[in-house]
Write a protein that holds these residues in place. Sequence first.
Motif, mmCIF file in Angstrom:
data_model
loop_
_atom_site.group_PDB
_atom_site.id
_atom_site.type_symbol
_atom_site.label_atom_id
_atom_site.label_comp_id
_atom_site.label_asym_id
_atom_site.label_seq_id
_atom_site.Cartn_x
_atom_site.Cartn_y
_atom_site.Cartn_z
ATOM 1 N N VAL A 148 16.798 14.102 -0.283
ATOM 2 C CA VAL A 148 16.924 15.465 0.226
ATOM 3 C C VAL A 148 17.229 16.415 -0.936
ATOM 4 C CG1 VAL A 148 18.262 16.991 1.744
ATOM 5 C CG2 VAL A 148 17.632 14.706 2.523
ATOM 6 N N GLY A 149 16.451 17.493 -0.991
ATOM 7 C CA GLY A 149 16.619 18.492 -2.038
ATOM 8 C C GLY A 149 15.914 18.178 -3.343
ATOM 9 N N ARG A 150 15.331 16.983 -3.449
ATOM 10 C CA ARG A 150 14.694 16.591 -4.724
ATOM 11 C C ARG A 150 13.223 16.244 -4.592
ATOM 12 N NH1 ARG A 150 18.273 14.205 -9.137
ATOM 13 N NH2 ARG A 150 16.329 14.799 -10.103
ATOM 14 N N GLY A 151 12.799 15.815 -3.398
ATOM 15 C CA GLY A 151 11.383 15.519 -3.221
ATOM 16 C C GLY A 151 11.111 14.144 -2.650
ATOM 17 N N THR A 152 9.820 13.855 -2.545
ATOM 18 C CA THR A 152 9.352 12.636 -1.877
ATOM 19 C C THR A 152 8.195 12.038 -2.658
ATOM 20 O OG1 THR A 152 9.995 13.574 0.254
ATOM 21 C CG2 THR A 152 8.427 11.741 0.310
ATOM 22 N N THR A 153 8.124 10.709 -2.658
ATOM 23 C CA THR A 153 6.990 9.991 -3.250
ATOM 24 C C THR A 153 6.462 8.978 -2.251
ATOM 25 O OG1 THR A 153 7.861 10.205 -5.497
ATOM 26 C CG2 THR A 153 6.214 8.477 -5.124
ATOM 27 N N PHE A 154 5.170 9.082 -1.960
ATOM 28 C CA PHE A 154 4.470 8.081 -1.163
ATOM 29 C C PHE A 154 3.644 7.243 -2.119
ATOM 30 C CE2 PHE A 154 5.293 11.303 2.020
ATOM 31 C CZ PHE A 154 5.614 10.546 3.143
ATOM 32 N N ARG A 155 3.662 5.917 -1.916
ATOM 33 C CA ARG A 155 2.838 5.009 -2.714
ATOM 34 C C ARG A 155 1.986 4.174 -1.768
ATOM 35 N NH1 ARG A 155 7.813 4.988 -5.093
ATOM 36 N NH2 ARG A 155 7.859 5.876 -7.184
ATOM 37 N N VAL A 156 0.680 4.241 -1.979
ATOM 38 C CA VAL A 156 -0.266 3.470 -1.165
ATOM 39 C C VAL A 156 -0.818 2.356 -2.043
ATOM 40 C CG1 VAL A 156 -2.415 3.525 0.150
ATOM 41 C CG2 VAL A 156 -0.877 5.512 0.188
ATOM 42 N N TYR A 157 -0.771 1.143 -1.522
ATOM 43 C CA TYR A 157 -1.264 -0.041 -2.230
ATOM 44 C C TYR A 157 -2.488 -0.581 -1.494
ATOM 45 C CZ TYR A 157 3.415 -0.057 -4.298
ATOM 46 O OH TYR A 157 4.568 0.288 -4.960
ATOM 47 N N VAL A 158 -3.573 -0.797 -2.237
ATOM 48 C CA VAL A 158 -4.776 -1.410 -1.678
ATOM 49 C C VAL A 158 -5.147 -2.579 -2.592
ATOM 50 C CG1 VAL A 158 -7.204 -1.087 -1.040
ATOM 51 C CG2 VAL A 158 -5.580 0.788 -0.726
ATOM 52 N N PRO A 159 -5.274 -3.786 -2.006
ATOM 53 C CA PRO A 159 -5.567 -4.950 -2.852
ATOM 54 C C PRO A 159 -6.949 -4.896 -3.484
ATOM 55 C CG PRO A 159 -5.600 -5.565 -0.539
ATOM 56 C CD PRO A 159 -5.157 -4.134 -0.607
ATOM 57 N N GLU A 160 -7.016 -5.263 -4.742
ATOM 58 C CA GLU A 160 -8.305 -5.316 -5.430
ATOM 59 C C GLU A 160 -9.127 -6.510 -4.977
ATOM 60 O OE1 GLU A 160 -8.206 -3.246 -9.631
ATOM 61 O OE2 GLU A 160 -6.858 -4.963 -9.541
ATOM 62 N N LYS A 161 -8.478 -7.561 -4.551
ATOM 63 C CA LYS A 161 -9.220 -8.765 -4.185
ATOM 64 C C LYS A 161 -10.122 -8.544 -2.974
ATOM 65 C CE LYS A 161 -5.935 -11.044 -1.192
ATOM 66 N NZ LYS A 161 -5.387 -12.316 -0.848
ATOM 67 N N ASN A 162 -9.973 -7.405 -2.297
ATOM 68 C CA ASN A 162 -10.863 -7.092 -1.177
ATOM 69 C C ASN A 162 -12.326 -7.107 -1.596
ATOM 70 O OD1 ASN A 162 -9.040 -6.865 0.873
ATOM 71 N ND2 ASN A 162 -9.005 -4.625 0.908
ATOM 72 N N LEU A 163 -12.618 -6.878 -2.890
ATOM 73 C CA LEU A 163 -14.001 -6.870 -3.349
ATOM 74 C C LEU A 163 -14.694 -8.194 -3.081
ATOM 75 C CD1 LEU A 163 -13.746 -4.928 -6.718
ATOM 76 C CD2 LEU A 163 -14.884 -4.206 -4.641
ATOM 77 N N ALA A 164 -13.945 -9.272 -3.146
ATOM 78 C CA ALA A 164 -14.537 -10.596 -2.910
ATOM 79 C C ALA A 164 -14.922 -10.781 -1.439
ATOM 80 C CB ALA A 164 -13.548 -11.681 -3.325
ATOM 81 N N MET A 165 -14.332 -9.982 -0.558
ATOM 82 C CA MET A 165 -14.601 -10.118 0.873
ATOM 83 C C MET A 165 -15.912 -9.449 1.276
ATOM 84 S SD MET A 165 -10.702 -9.367 2.103
ATOM 85 C CE MET A 165 -11.159 -9.003 3.778
ATOM 86 N N GLY A 166 -16.415 -8.513 0.429
ATOM 87 C CA GLY A 166 -17.585 -7.715 0.815
ATOM 88 C C GLY A 166 -18.785 -8.397 0.509
#
Length: 181
Positions: free
Chosen positions: A163-181
């Motif tokens: 509160v009073g300083r800010g917010t950080t959102f971090r989204v993680y997406v696995p790279e290994k998903n490429l092998a699934m396509g």
Amino acid sequence: QILTFSRQSGSQAFEPVEVRAVVEEALELLRALIPSTVEIHQRLSADDSRVQADRNQLHQLVMNLGSNAYQALAERGGSITVVLDRCAVDEEFSRSHPHLRVGSHVRLSISDTGHGIDRANLQRIFEPFYTTRAVGRGTGLGLSVVHGIAMAHGGDITVDSEVGRGTTFRVYVPEKNLAMG
């Protein structure tokens, strides 16, 4: 957002997507919408940030997080920092974030210097239709949609706020998903 929210369990158009290109495109749009009292800083990694994803959903994720960051700054101005990098999720981090598997991930961090989110609200921000905004100022679906998109891509989202300083959102997406396509 309501349509995206209702389609989250449906089939997505997953294909190899360069996350950096999606983020750059979304930031161009955000810059056009956000007044000059808000600075946008970006640090987008130069190395490959491809994942198996639905491009439109990733774009919406960036727009929603960027829009939320701006709204946290609307009254007094400030800055938004967008960082795109790669990270390794280890056993310890995976234990505290059970939706993430151990391995290499693309991580998108969006931080603002806004008013922050108190603990009571922080625990509920990903709930559908939950909002702290005035009536007519939001549906309470933005962060719920973002959470659903991250989960649908085999990833997760974390939030840190003071509160009073800010917010950080971090989204993680696995790279290994490429092998699934």
